[in-house]
Write an enzyme that holds these catalytic residues in place. Structure first.
Site, PDB file in Angstrom:
ATOM      1  N   LYS A  55      -0.091  34.460 -24.722  1.00 20.13           N
ATOM      2  CA  LYS A  55      -0.872  33.433 -24.019  1.00 20.13           C
ATOM      3  C   LYS A  55      -1.849  32.752 -24.968  1.00 20.13           C
ATOM      4  O   LYS A  55      -2.002  31.520 -24.956  1.00 20.13           O
ATOM      5  CB  LYS A  55      -1.629  34.060 -22.852  1.00 20.13           C
ATOM      6  N   ALA A  71      -5.707  36.818 -22.314  1.00 21.11           N
ATOM      7  CA  ALA A  71      -5.972  38.095 -21.654  1.00 21.11           C
ATOM      8  C   ALA A  71      -4.806  38.467 -20.756  1.00 21.11           C
ATOM      9  O   ALA A  71      -4.125  37.602 -20.210  1.00 21.11           O
ATOM     10  CB  ALA A  71      -7.258  38.005 -20.829  1.00 21.11           C
ATOM     11  N   ASP A  72      -4.593  39.763 -20.627  1.00 24.21           N
ATOM     12  CA  ASP A  72      -3.590  40.234 -19.683  1.00 24.21           C
ATOM     13  C   ASP A  72      -3.947  41.645 -19.246  1.00 24.21           C
ATOM     14  O   ASP A  72      -4.703  42.356 -19.932  1.00 24.21           O
ATOM     15  CB  ASP A  72      -2.187  40.228 -20.285  1.00 24.21           C
ATOM     16  N   GLN A  73      -3.406  42.024 -18.093  1.00 22.84           N
ATOM     17  CA  GLN A  73      -3.648  43.362 -17.560  1.00 22.84           C
ATOM     18  C   GLN A  73      -2.351  43.924 -16.988  1.00 22.84           C
ATOM     19  O   GLN A  73      -1.602  43.205 -16.331  1.00 22.84           O
ATOM     20  CB  GLN A  73      -4.712  43.320 -16.460  1.00 22.84           C
TER      21      GLN A  73
END
Length: 195
Positions: A55, A71-73
């Site tokens: 991203k 950001a990622d989760q």
């Protein structure tokens, strides 16, 4: 140099804004579903980091002069990775699977400039769901009926989702999907914000 947050997440944007970081939000226009398919078999931490990097780089290549935060989760439960539920039925299934157990949330960050990664970070939080009744689950699903798809696991800890849990270990902002303290330290160190 300007800062871009490559995310459509309202909570991530709010956390960064509340910390006083000047930034512009940008949709990374990134095919996350396709990327996840290509990462089948990888552990949840690796997937979170890889998506955050992808991203960040996608936007960074479009705006090479900016520092771009991706950001990622991901949610891991005994080696099974959960995505945001696509229906209330799927949210119910996820919550039943997580009930009376401990799962991990991995929140990853990546900062890029001109398509090059200059910093990454990933943190883990562990959350233990209580053994709630089916009756409680039905009430819960009615309560969240309009927001089930906005978070992995079908819950929002900052809202009614907190009632699902017995015990939580880890940083609140990691659970929210943006580990802000390490990010602020990086931004200060690199002179993007005042120290």
């Amino acid at each position: 140099m300007n800062i871009i947050l490559a995310s459509t997440s309202k909570i991530r944007r709010t956390i960064l804004a509340n910390a006083g970081v000047p930034f512009a939000p940008e949709d990374p226009k990134f095919d996350e579903a396709q990327a996840k398919l290509s990462m089948m078999g990888l552990d949840a931490k690796t997937v979170a980091l890889s998506l955050a990097v992808a991203k960040s780089k996608a936007v960074s290549l479009q705006v090479p002069s900016a520092l771009v935060i991706g950001a990622d989760q991901t949610l891991d439960f005994h080696g099974r990775t959960f995505d945001k539920p696509s229906s209330l039925e799927e949210a119910s299934q996820q919550l039943v699977a997580l009930r009376n157990g401990t799962h991990s949330l991995f929140s990853a960050l990546c900062c890029s400039i001109a398509g090059k990664t200059i910093w990454t970070y990933c943190d883990e939080a562990k959350l233990t769901m209580r053994n709630f009744t089916n009756e409680f689950l039905e009430r819960y699903l009615v309560e969240i009926s309009n927001s089930y798809s906005s978070s992995v696991g079908g819950y929002k800890l900052e809202g009614y989702g907190i009632t699902l849990f017995d015990h939580i270990e880890g940083d609140y902002f990691t659970i929210m999907g943006l580990p802000i303290l390490p990010l602020l330290n990086f931004l200060r160190q690199e002179k993007y914000i005042a120290s």
